[in-house]
Motif scaffolding. Sequence first.
Motif, short mmCIF file in Angstrom:
data_model
loop_
_atom_site.label_atom_id
_atom_site.label_comp_id
_atom_site.label_asym_id
_atom_site.label_seq_id
_atom_site.Cartn_x
_atom_site.Cartn_y
_atom_site.Cartn_z
N LEU A 114 -2.30 6.38 -5.86
CA LEU A 114 -2.88 7.31 -4.90
C LEU A 114 -4.30 7.67 -5.30
O LEU A 114 -5.20 7.76 -4.46
N GLY A 115 -4.53 7.89 -6.60
CA GLY A 115 -5.87 8.20 -7.09
C GLY A 115 -6.85 7.06 -6.88
O GLY A 115 -8.04 7.29 -6.65
N ARG A 116 -6.38 5.83 -6.92
CA ARG A 116 -7.25 4.67 -6.70
C ARG A 116 -7.70 4.57 -5.25
O ARG A 116 -8.63 3.83 -4.92
N GLY A 117 -7.01 5.30 -4.36
CA GLY A 117 -7.42 5.28 -2.96
C GLY A 117 -6.39 4.75 -2.00
O GLY A 117 -6.61 4.75 -0.78
N LEU A 118 -5.23 4.31 -2.48
CA LEU A 118 -4.18 3.86 -1.58
C LEU A 118 -3.60 5.05 -0.83
O LEU A 118 -3.53 6.16 -1.37
N SER A 119 -3.22 4.84 0.42
CA SER A 119 -2.52 5.88 1.15
C SER A 119 -1.12 6.00 0.57
O SER A 119 -0.66 5.11 -0.17
N PHE A 120 -0.43 7.07 0.90
CA PHE A 120 0.92 7.24 0.39
C PHE A 120 1.81 6.09 0.83
O PHE A 120 2.58 5.55 0.03
N ASP A 121 1.70 5.71 2.10
CA ASP A 121 2.54 4.61 2.61
C ASP A 121 2.23 3.30 1.89
O ASP A 121 3.13 2.52 1.58
N GLU A 133 3.88 -0.72 -2.31
CA GLU A 133 3.65 -1.46 -3.56
C GLU A 133 4.77 -1.19 -4.56
O GLU A 133 5.08 -2.06 -5.38
N LEU A 134 5.37 -0.01 -4.49
CA LEU A 134 6.44 0.35 -5.42
C LEU A 134 7.81 0.25 -4.74
O LEU A 134 8.74 0.93 -5.13
N LYS A 135 7.91 -0.60 -3.76
CA LYS A 135 9.14 -0.74 -2.99
C LYS A 135 10.35 -0.96 -3.92
O LYS A 135 10.31 -1.78 -4.82
N GLU A 195 0.26 17.67 0.52
CA GLU A 195 -0.58 17.14 1.60
C GLU A 195 -0.69 15.62 1.51
O GLU A 195 -0.66 14.93 2.53
N ILE A 196 -0.82 15.13 0.31
CA ILE A 196 -0.99 13.68 0.12
C ILE A 196 0.27 12.93 0.52
O ILE A 196 0.23 11.94 1.26
N ILE A 197 1.44 13.40 0.04
CA ILE A 197 2.67 12.63 0.24
C ILE A 197 3.36 12.93 1.57
O ILE A 197 4.10 12.08 2.07
N ASN A 198 3.10 14.08 2.16
CA ASN A 198 3.81 14.43 3.40
C ASN A 198 2.92 14.58 4.62
O ASN A 198 3.43 14.65 5.75
#
Length: 346
Positions: A272-279, A284-286, A325-328
């Motif tokens: 998330l810190g690198r800039g990926l959205s939560f989804d 990536e961590l499926k 806010e980030i995850i939801n």
Amino acid sequence: MSIITFIGAGQMASALTFPAFENGHEVRLVGTPLDRDVIDGLRKDNFHINLKRTLHEGIKYYQVEEMEEAIKGADAILGGVSSFGVDWFAEEVLPKIPRNIPLLSVTKGMIDQEDGSMMTYPEFWEQTEGGKGLSINAIGGPCTSYELADKDNSCVAFCGRNMETLHYLKSLFTTDYYHISCSTDVVGVECAVALKNAYALGVSLAVGLAEKKEGIGAVHYNSQAALFGQGVREMRKLLAIVGGNDDNIVYGAGDLYVTVFGGRTRKIGTLLGRGLSFDQAMEELKGVTLESIVIATRTARAVKRLDALGKYKKEEFPLLMHVDEIINQGKPVNIPWKSFEVEYDG
């Protein structure tokens, strides 16, 4: 010698077989429906395919359908499911445990209520039909499974309602490398160690932000330390809200420390810190179990309810609110640094 039946062959429960077996007890390890391959592998050569360690020769292994056989004659039960297995454990395991046999759980997490309060898993289990009358105890503190298996010195707390029972459980597991404190403050210990997952995600955002700016492997300790400190501040406030003893923050802060240095929560925070959205990060961590998402969501929801009721202000928990806010809400990482500033006059 006592007989200890471990139900759930996850990494932490399996690591706890080391001190138990080394103390001379008979150890029976039962897999959940998700542990079938783990148990098959252990029966073959004692190697745990997830913990990546070889367990002691002499431990007895059982598949889930053999659970009742493994419980017969046991002196204590250790529950080793993740927070995602809490309901299964209540429905399928608790009814099978004799009322005179104490249960010790490694499961970390809490459940938010409509009034903004938080319920521990031991409290939840005690209210279920299968849990009524059981002595339900839990473990909290900074201890990773692989380092416990490697006999690195670890300090934890066993918590429950009866100190005599806690002393008995301590006698089963204490060794020269596994050090156990005892506490009847169940909500305090459980709250402190449950919250660490939510805040470990928050601290790990700084890891990803550094890598986004300077490349993979970059490390900025100032920002990580700032988020760590803010996390501990907010955890202390939440500990006070649930009525836990302030001294329990040592278990939460210690657990936060070890979690930030590795594991699934660090991975999601870094992505998330690198800039990926939560989804995108979740994709990536499926397949990876992320308890940090559950506890962060539940705790933030509880704080917002308390805010709506006029009991506490959600602005007192800026890091938690931003993680929520980030995850939801799908918002990008934008650490609210200025909101961490405080003034103490006197």
